[in-house]
Design a protein around this motif. Structure first.
Motif, mmCIF file in Angstrom:
data_model
loop_
_atom_site.group_PDB
_atom_site.id
_atom_site.type_symbol
_atom_site.label_atom_id
_atom_site.label_comp_id
_atom_site.label_asym_id
_atom_site.label_seq_id
_atom_site.Cartn_x
_atom_site.Cartn_y
_atom_site.Cartn_z
ATOM 1 N N TYR A 140 0.831 -1.205 0.000
ATOM 2 C CA TYR A 140 0.000 0.000 0.000
ATOM 3 C C TYR A 140 0.868 1.258 0.000
ATOM 4 C CZ TYR A 140 -3.452 -3.414 1.514
ATOM 5 O OH TYR A 140 -4.251 -4.516 1.591
ATOM 6 N N GLY A 168 -8.670 2.890 -0.443
ATOM 7 C CA GLY A 168 -7.788 3.256 0.661
ATOM 8 C C GLY A 168 -8.523 3.561 1.946
ATOM 9 N N PRO A 187 -4.230 1.172 -1.823
ATOM 10 C CA PRO A 187 -3.615 0.393 -2.902
ATOM 11 C C PRO A 187 -3.428 1.191 -4.180
ATOM 12 C CG PRO A 187 -5.927 -0.170 -2.664
ATOM 13 C CD PRO A 187 -5.593 0.753 -1.521
#
Length: 382
Positions: A187, A212, A226
């Motif tokens: 991430y 997110g 991501p």
């Protein structure tokens, strides 16, 4: 015995001095931060900015007739809600700051020889204003809290504090999987300088659409995602995608980067990779001071022409040492740029064609000038 008007004049003078004293804002900010660890987590400059505005508004309201202006108190409360500051911590900070203002006022009033009864009357008025201000701060906080919505926001805060700050919690509230954050995935870590509640809400929603999780962490809207949105309504820095176990280090890097560039007027979304030079150099302030003294010691911050020379040279290095591009950027004739560079060379020894290491040293010195040494401060504040 002094005429009563003399005492009123002395009191008015005291309030004017307090309103102009920049050190008072530092003093009150410190008192508020000592009062609660949640307040201490917030960026110093943000806290001080609000304290200074509240003090100015308070003294202005105190010294004039009519309705006091609570606009800054409303803004303060709303922004603290957007940054996720608990209301208990907010009240602790406001109480500590209010007490410190009264302590300072009493001390200086005694030193000025203002009679007790005159001072007491003024302090009661000042405290009444402080109570009204406190109520407005809390009301604005509650209103912003409702507008932001509580759709799992507390749970998002708990998850991110666990992942970014390492605050371990073994309950379902802080379960990352609840928000799609999985140990084996990578991430982007993001931290934003946003403070406006409406902009904070838009940013949270933008990252939510990317999969997110964004929420206030230690006074900054932060998170993991991501994918990245196309842009941001405020300065936001991000890292390349990292495993979840590297999130604390990525978060710390984002904070360092944000602090190093927040005064440059940048907006939008920026990668820490693109800001690597500024971030690395900001980590060595003492070395920057040494460079400034060694390379630019012949220049005076009080000299406007010297400031023009520094700005021109910095733009020259920023634009690939091209006269035409520098002139266009500064809206100057190329001959003016050439003349300023020549004068700077005469004063400081700036090389005609610096090597890469020399370019970095001079760029850093120019960008950090004037050096913040005790000698400088003493000389230019006298």
């Amino acid at each position: 015995m002094h005429h009563p008007q003399t005492h009123e004049d002395a009191l008015a003078g005291l309030l004017v001095d307090l309103a102009r004293d920049e050190r008072l804002a530092d003093d009150v900010t410190r008192a508020a931060r000592v009062g609660d660890p949640e307040i201490a987590r917030l960026p110093w400059e943000e806290s001080r900015r609000h304290v200074d505005a509240l003090l100015r508004a308070g003294f202005a309201a105190f010294t004039r007739d009519g309705e006091p202006d609570f606009a800054e108190a409303d803004r303060f409360g709303a922004e603290r809600a957007a940054l996720g500051v608990p209301v208990a911590a907010l009240l602790t900070g406001v109480h500590a700051g209010r007490s410190r203002v009264l302590e300072v006022a009493v001390s200086r009033g005694r030193a000025a020889g203002i009679p007790y009864d005159v001072m007491l009357h003024a302090l009661l008025r000042l405290d009444r204003y402080g109570i009204l201000l406190e109520r407005r701060v809390v009301d604005a906080y509650r209103a912003a809290e409702r507008d932001l919505g509580r759709d799992h926001r507390e749970a998002r805060i708990a998850v991110l504090r666990s992942l970014l700050l390492g605050e371990g919690r073994e309950d379902t509230v802080a379960d990352p999987a609840r928000f799609g954050l999985r140990p084996g995935e990578r991430y982007h870590c993001v931290v934003s300088d946003v403070a406006d509640p409406a902009a904070a809400r838009r940013l949270e929603q933008a990252f939510a659409r990317c999969g997110g999780v964004l929420a206030p962490v230690a006074g900054r809207l932060s998170g993991l995602t991501p994918r990245l949105p196309a842009d941001s309504p405020a300065l936001t820095v991000c890292t390349p995608a990292v495993p979840v176990d590297q999130a604390p280090a990525a978060y710390a890097l984002c904070l360092t980067t944000l602090r190093s560039v927040r005064d440059r007027g940048l907006t939008g979304l920026h990668s820490v990779v693109d800001l690597a030079t500024e971030t690395a150099l900001a980590a060595q302030p003492l070395l920057a001071t040494f460079l400034g003294e060694a390379l630019l010691g012949a220049l005076s911050p009080r000299d406007d022409f010297h400031r023009d020379l520094v700005a021109t040279a910095l733009a020259y290095l920023d634009h690939g040492q091209r006269l035409d591009r520098t002139a266009d950027a500064l809206h100057l004739h190329p001959n003016t740029v050439r003349y300023r560079l020549r004068r700077l060379q005469e004063l400081t020894g700036l090389p005609d064609h610096p090597t890469v290491p020399e370019t970095v040293r001079w760029w850093w010195a120019l960008r950090s000038w004037p050096a913040e040494t005790p000698e400088h401060r003493q000389r230019f504040m006298s």
